[in-house]
Motif scaffolding. Structure first.
Motif, PDB file in Angstrom:
ATOM      1  N   THR A 130      -2.650 -15.542  -1.596  1.00 16.09           N
ATOM      2  CA  THR A 130      -2.937 -16.081  -2.378  1.00 16.09           C
ATOM      3  C   THR A 130      -4.334 -15.573  -2.817  1.00 16.09           C
ATOM      4  OG1 THR A 130      -1.409 -17.733  -3.343  1.00 16.09           O
ATOM      5  CG2 THR A 130      -3.969 -17.329  -4.520  1.00 16.09           C
ATOM      6  N   LEU A 131      -4.964 -13.966  -3.682  1.00 15.58           N
ATOM      7  CA  LEU A 131      -5.724 -13.560  -3.921  1.00 15.58           C
ATOM      8  C   LEU A 131      -6.167 -14.010  -5.278  1.00 15.58           C
ATOM      9  CD1 LEU A 131      -5.049 -10.207  -1.823  1.00 15.58           C
ATOM     10  CD2 LEU A 131      -6.461 -12.493  -1.170  1.00 15.58           C
ATOM     11  N   GLU A 132      -7.312 -14.046  -5.547  1.00 14.46           N
ATOM     12  CA  GLU A 132      -8.250 -14.677  -6.664  1.00 14.46           C
ATOM     13  C   GLU A 132      -9.057 -14.274  -6.702  1.00 14.46           C
ATOM     14  OE1 GLU A 132      -8.285 -18.760  -6.718  1.00 14.46           O
ATOM     15  OE2 GLU A 132      -5.782 -19.230  -7.344  1.00 14.46           O
ATOM     16  N   ASN A 133      -9.884 -13.345  -7.398  1.00 15.49           N
ATOM     17  CA  ASN A 133     -11.192 -12.993  -7.515  1.00 15.49           C
ATOM     18  C   ASN A 133     -12.051 -11.719  -6.788  1.00 15.49           C
ATOM     19  OD1 ASN A 133     -11.769 -14.006 -10.255  1.00 15.49           O
ATOM     20  ND2 ASN A 133     -11.983 -16.258  -9.462  1.00 15.49           N
ATOM     21  N   THR A 134     -11.219 -11.856  -6.247  1.00 15.25           N
ATOM     22  CA  THR A 134     -11.049 -10.581  -4.649  1.00 15.25           C
ATOM     23  C   THR A 134     -11.185  -9.253  -4.762  1.00 15.25           C
ATOM     24  OG1 THR A 134     -10.447 -12.410  -2.937  1.00 15.25           O
ATOM     25  CG2 THR A 134     -10.346 -10.581  -2.656  1.00 15.25           C
ATOM     26  N   GLY A 135     -11.388  -8.318  -4.416  1.00 15.02           N
ATOM     27  CA  GLY A 135     -11.440  -7.531  -3.881  1.00 15.02           C
ATOM     28  C   GLY A 135     -11.225  -6.801  -2.492  1.00 15.02           C
ATOM     29  N   LEU A 136     -10.508  -5.331  -2.950  1.00 19.15           N
ATOM     30  CA  LEU A 136      -9.065  -4.262  -1.372  1.00 19.15           C
ATOM     31  C   LEU A 136      -9.551  -2.947  -2.097  1.00 19.15           C
ATOM     32  CD1 LEU A 136      -7.257  -7.177  -2.796  1.00 19.15           C
ATOM     33  CD2 LEU A 136      -6.571  -6.570  -0.258  1.00 19.15           C
ATOM     34  N   SER A 137     -10.693  -2.495  -0.634  1.00 18.02           N
ATOM     35  CA  SER A 137     -11.121  -1.724  -0.846  1.00 18.02           C
ATOM     36  C   SER A 137     -10.475  -0.962   0.460  1.00 18.02           C
ATOM     37  CB  SER A 137     -12.282  -1.335  -1.212  1.00 18.02           C
ATOM     38  OG  SER A 137     -12.782   0.051  -1.153  1.00 18.02           O
ATOM     39  N   ILE A 138      -9.817   0.051   0.697  1.00 24.89           N
ATOM     40  CA  ILE A 138      -9.899   0.904   1.337  1.00 24.89           C
ATOM     41  C   ILE A 138      -9.394   2.684   1.685  1.00 24.89           C
ATOM     42  CG2 ILE A 138      -7.370   0.811   1.111  1.00 24.89           C
ATOM     43  CD1 ILE A 138      -6.770   0.895   4.117  1.00 24.89           C
ATOM     44  N   HIS A 139     -10.472   3.767   2.262  1.00 28.05           N
ATOM     45  CA  HIS A 139     -10.036   4.498   3.002  1.00 28.05           C
ATOM     46  C   HIS A 139     -10.478   5.274   3.839  1.00 28.05           C
ATOM     47  CE1 HIS A 139     -11.824   9.002   2.435  1.00 28.05           C
ATOM     48  NE2 HIS A 139     -11.871   8.592   3.057  1.00 28.05           N
ATOM     49  N   ALA A 140      -9.024   6.251   3.768  1.00 28.15           N
ATOM     50  CA  ALA A 140      -8.612   6.690   5.408  1.00 28.15           C
ATOM     51  C   ALA A 140      -8.110   8.538   5.012  1.00 28.15           C
ATOM     52  CB  ALA A 140      -7.112   6.036   5.794  1.00 28.15           C
ATOM     53  N   PHE A 141      -8.070   9.316   6.117  1.00 29.33           N
ATOM     54  CA  PHE A 141      -7.900  10.177   5.852  1.00 29.33           C
ATOM     55  C   PHE A 141      -5.944  10.530   4.651  1.00 29.33           C
ATOM     56  CE2 PHE A 141      -5.230  14.508   7.859  1.00 29.33           C
ATOM     57  CZ  PHE A 141      -6.860  15.186   6.973  1.00 29.33           C
ATOM     58  N   SER A 142      -5.146   9.981   6.399  1.00 32.87           N
ATOM     59  CA  SER A 142      -3.991   9.965   5.639  1.00 32.87           C
ATOM     60  C   SER A 142      -3.007   9.156   4.938  1.00 32.87           C
ATOM     61  CB  SER A 142      -3.040  10.670   7.162  1.00 32.87           C
ATOM     62  OG  SER A 142      -1.379  10.556   6.783  1.00 32.87           O
ATOM     63  N   TYR A 143      -3.417   8.697   5.295  1.00 35.32           N
ATOM     64  CA  TYR A 143      -1.976   6.955   4.496  1.00 35.32           C
ATOM     65  C   TYR A 143      -3.236   5.412   4.523  1.00 35.32           C
ATOM     66  CZ  TYR A 143       1.433   3.537   3.420  1.00 35.32           C
ATOM     67  OH  TYR A 143       2.125   2.187   2.929  1.00 35.32           O
ATOM     68  N   ALA A 144      -3.824   5.533   3.234  1.00 32.84           N
ATOM     69  CA  ALA A 144      -3.699   3.795   3.021  1.00 32.84           C
ATOM     70  C   ALA A 144      -2.649   3.502   2.153  1.00 32.84           C
ATOM     71  CB  ALA A 144      -5.280   4.508   2.449  1.00 32.84           C
ATOM     72  N   ALA A 145      -2.874   1.339   2.468  1.00 36.99           N
ATOM     73  CA  ALA A 145      -2.408   0.648   1.610  1.00 36.99           C
ATOM     74  C   ALA A 145      -2.772  -0.640   1.423  1.00 36.99           C
ATOM     75  CB  ALA A 145      -0.758   0.331   2.261  1.00 36.99           C
ATOM     76  N   ALA A 146      -3.322  -0.716   0.482  1.00 37.76           N
ATOM     77  CA  ALA A 146      -4.699  -2.546   0.292  1.00 37.76           C
ATOM     78  C   ALA A 146      -3.788  -3.520   0.857  1.00 37.76           C
ATOM     79  CB  ALA A 146      -4.502  -2.778  -1.130  1.00 37.76           C
ATOM     80  N   ILE A 147      -2.856  -3.502   0.654  1.00 33.37           N
ATOM     81  CA  ILE A 147      -1.584  -4.817   0.827  1.00 33.37           C
ATOM     82  C   ILE A 147      -0.082  -4.368   1.677  1.00 33.37           C
ATOM     83  CG2 ILE A 147      -0.307  -6.684   0.058  1.00 33.37           C
ATOM     84  CD1 ILE A 147      -2.765  -7.166  -1.093  1.00 33.37           C
ATOM     85  N   ASN A 148       0.574  -4.340   2.494  1.00 31.37           N
ATOM     86  CA  ASN A 148       1.430  -3.952   3.525  1.00 31.37           C
ATOM     87  C   ASN A 148       1.892  -5.044   3.513  1.00 31.37           C
ATOM     88  OD1 ASN A 148       3.289  -3.375   4.745  1.00 31.37           O
ATOM     89  ND2 ASN A 148       1.993  -1.219   5.163  1.00 31.37           N
ATOM     90  N   ALA A 149       3.258  -5.832   2.660  1.00 33.74           N
ATOM     91  CA  ALA A 149       3.195  -7.527   3.008  1.00 33.74           C
ATOM     92  C   ALA A 149       5.314  -7.400   2.967  1.00 33.74           C
ATOM     93  CB  ALA A 149       3.128  -7.652   2.068  1.00 33.74           C
ATOM     94  N   GLU A 150       5.607  -7.891   4.394  1.00 34.70           N
ATOM     95  CA  GLU A 150       7.215  -8.126   4.197  1.00 34.70           C
ATOM     96  C   GLU A 150       6.981  -9.095   4.485  1.00 34.70           C
ATOM     97  OE1 GLU A 150      10.629  -7.437   7.837  1.00 34.70           O
ATOM     98  OE2 GLU A 150       8.549  -5.857   7.812  1.00 34.70           O
TER      99      GLU A 150
END
Length: 232
Positions: A130-150
């Motif tokens: 659970t995320l509230e009032n929150t920021g996620l930032s990602i920078h990569a060259f090939s592949y980037a995902a803010a959240i990867n969930a299974e």
């Protein structure tokens, strides 16, 4: 719980990360952190705890470090977590936070990643987030995902997620439930998807999707035939 010369309370917070690591070995503790901390090796939490910052509390993870939560219920508030990985030639995916068989709640936090090749801010399996009032930032060259969930229950409220890479994804999820409200997902790259869902039950309300620099227009949400809209 006292560790070193400090109690780890609101009025006597831990000034060193080693103090927090020692204290967190006990169950159901509340840790108060103040200042900036550098973590140069994996920090694993396997006990129930609450981590409280002061909005300027910063956890800086080096290339070989990350935060791991396993078999625990963890709440975090008012903290900034950042990881930078310079050019290493390593093509393996990297993470800032990994969650296994756990519950994680973050409020008023920032997760920031700069990766050399590929990775995700948050990676989870068999958990709830659970995320509230929150920021996620990602920078990569090939592949980037803010959240990867299974196999994870995702609940995002007033969340800002930004992903930048050649292939940029906001949320990549499989066998999940995903509820998002009053949020923004931005993806920047040649190939972009705000969300990609495999067998996910999802519900988005008051949420905007922004794509920039994409070679061609793609649906904001890609889903397979086993995914369905609405959680009800």
């Amino acid at each position: 719980k006292k560790s070193g010369n400090h109690l780890g309370t609101k009025y006597d917070p831990f000034p060193e990360i080693n103090d927090a690591v020692a204290a967190i070995k006990s169950d159901n503790v509340t840790l108060y952190l103040k200042g900036s901390f550098v973590l140069d090796k994996p920090f694993t939490i396997s006990t129930n705890c609450t981590i409280l910052g002061d909005e300027n509390t910063r956890l800086n993870f080096t290339s070989n470090s990350l935060l791991v939560i396993e078999n625990a219920n963890v709440t975090m508030k008012d903290c900034i977590l950042e990881k930078q990985v310079p050019q290493t030639g390593d093509v393996l995916q990297k993470n800032l936070l990994r969650i296994y068989d756990s519950s994680f709640i973050a409020s008023n936090c920032e997760f920031v990643c700069y990766f050399d090749f590929s990775g995700s801010c948050i990676s989870s399996k068999n958990s709830s987030i659970t995320l509230e009032n929150t920021g996620l930032s990602i920078h990569a060259f090939s592949y980037a995902a803010a959240i990867n969930a299974e196999n994870t229950q995702l609940k995002l409220f007033n969340v800002r997620a930004s992903s930048s890479a050649k292939t940029a994804v906001g949320i990549s999820a499989a066998n999940n439930t995903c509820i998002v409200d009053n949020s923004e997902i931005k993806v920047i790259g040649s190939y972009t998807r705000a969300c990609e869902f495999l067998a996910v039950v999802w519900d988005f309300q008051n949420t905007s999707f922004i794509s920039r620099n994409a070679i061609s227009s793609k649906p904001a949400i890609w889903m397979d035939s086993f995914s369905t809209k609405n959680v009800d």
